[in-house]
Design a protein around this motif. Structure first.
Motif: not given
Length: 239
Positions: A178-188
């Motif tokens: 949820x966080x990674x898909x919503x953020x769409x940046x910060x691959x770390x």
């Protein structure tokens, strides 16, 4: 704003320095729980915790850069405020964990929530100094907070060890996706979660194939949003 920037650096130091107060902490002791947790399935292999060294150093360097170059930057300030809350809680986490796994689980969620707020507020510029270290920190906390709940659930006999592992590995995957898909940046952020999931695979591959398979599948599922986030971060406009 400059005072907050100074506070962020100070809290990075106290956060990292807490390892000096509790230098031999290697995780919860089995007998800290009513049901002793010997080699729990939810816990990553020990090598995974070495990521803390990278997190401590990168956050300190990043916040040091922010104090030097971005002390009065409004976007940095918006990130620093919740990050300071998270780091302040983190500075007392190790002594608390030594005494109470339950309170440690509560506090790690109190670290996670403001860390996620800081991550979403992190400026698109200065990626290597702000977005990337905060992402790594928030990603590891996303995994660690679920591990803590899994240990408490099994240790207090709310769930058996395998069920707790399956439930909270899945919970970590849901949060991270949820966080990674919503953020769409910060691959770390996703990289830190994948690091934790792979370590859970290593912990379980020889004797708990079901948990290992779920963790492996979760790590694989996160690769695509992490790659998309990397492309977004690498784009000229940072979108």
């Amino acid at each position: 704003m400059k005072l907050t920037a100074m506070l962020a650096v100070l809290l990075c130091l106290t956060f990292a320095g807490s390892t000096l107060w509790v230098p031999d902490f290697g995780g919860f002791e089995p007998d800290q729980f009513p049901v002793p947790q010997q080699d729990p399935a939810i816990q990553p292999a020990g090598y995974a915790f070495s990521i803390w060294g990278v997190i401590y150093l990168w956050l300190l360097l990043g916040m040091g850069y922010g104090l030097w170059k971005r002390a009065r930057d409004a976007q940095w300030h918006a990130m620093r405020v919740p990050l300071c809350v998270s780091l302040a809680v983190g500075s007392i986490w190790l002594p608390v964990a030594r005494q109470s796994p339950v309170w440690a689980a509560v506090l790690i969620w109190a670290m996670l929530i403001p860390a996620l707020i800081a991550l979403f507020r992190a400026p698109k510029a200065d990626t290597g100094w702000a977005l990337a270290p905060v992402g790594l920190y928030a990603g590891w906390l996303s995994a660690a907070s679920c591990v803590a709940l899994g240990l408490v659930a099994a240790g207090y006999d709310y769930l058996d060890g395998q069920t707790a592992a399956l439930a909270f590995v899945f919970a970590a995957l849901v949060i991270a996706s949820a966080v990674q898909n919503q953020l769409r940046r910060a691959p770390s952020y996703g990289v830190a979660v994948i690091w934790a999931l792979v370590a859970i695979v290593v912990q379980n591959v020889s004797d708990n194939v079901t948990v290992a398979a779920l963790a492996a599948g979760g790590a694989a599922a996160l690769l695509l949003p992490v790659w998309r986030a990397w492309r977004g971060t690498a784009a000229p406009d940072g979108a």
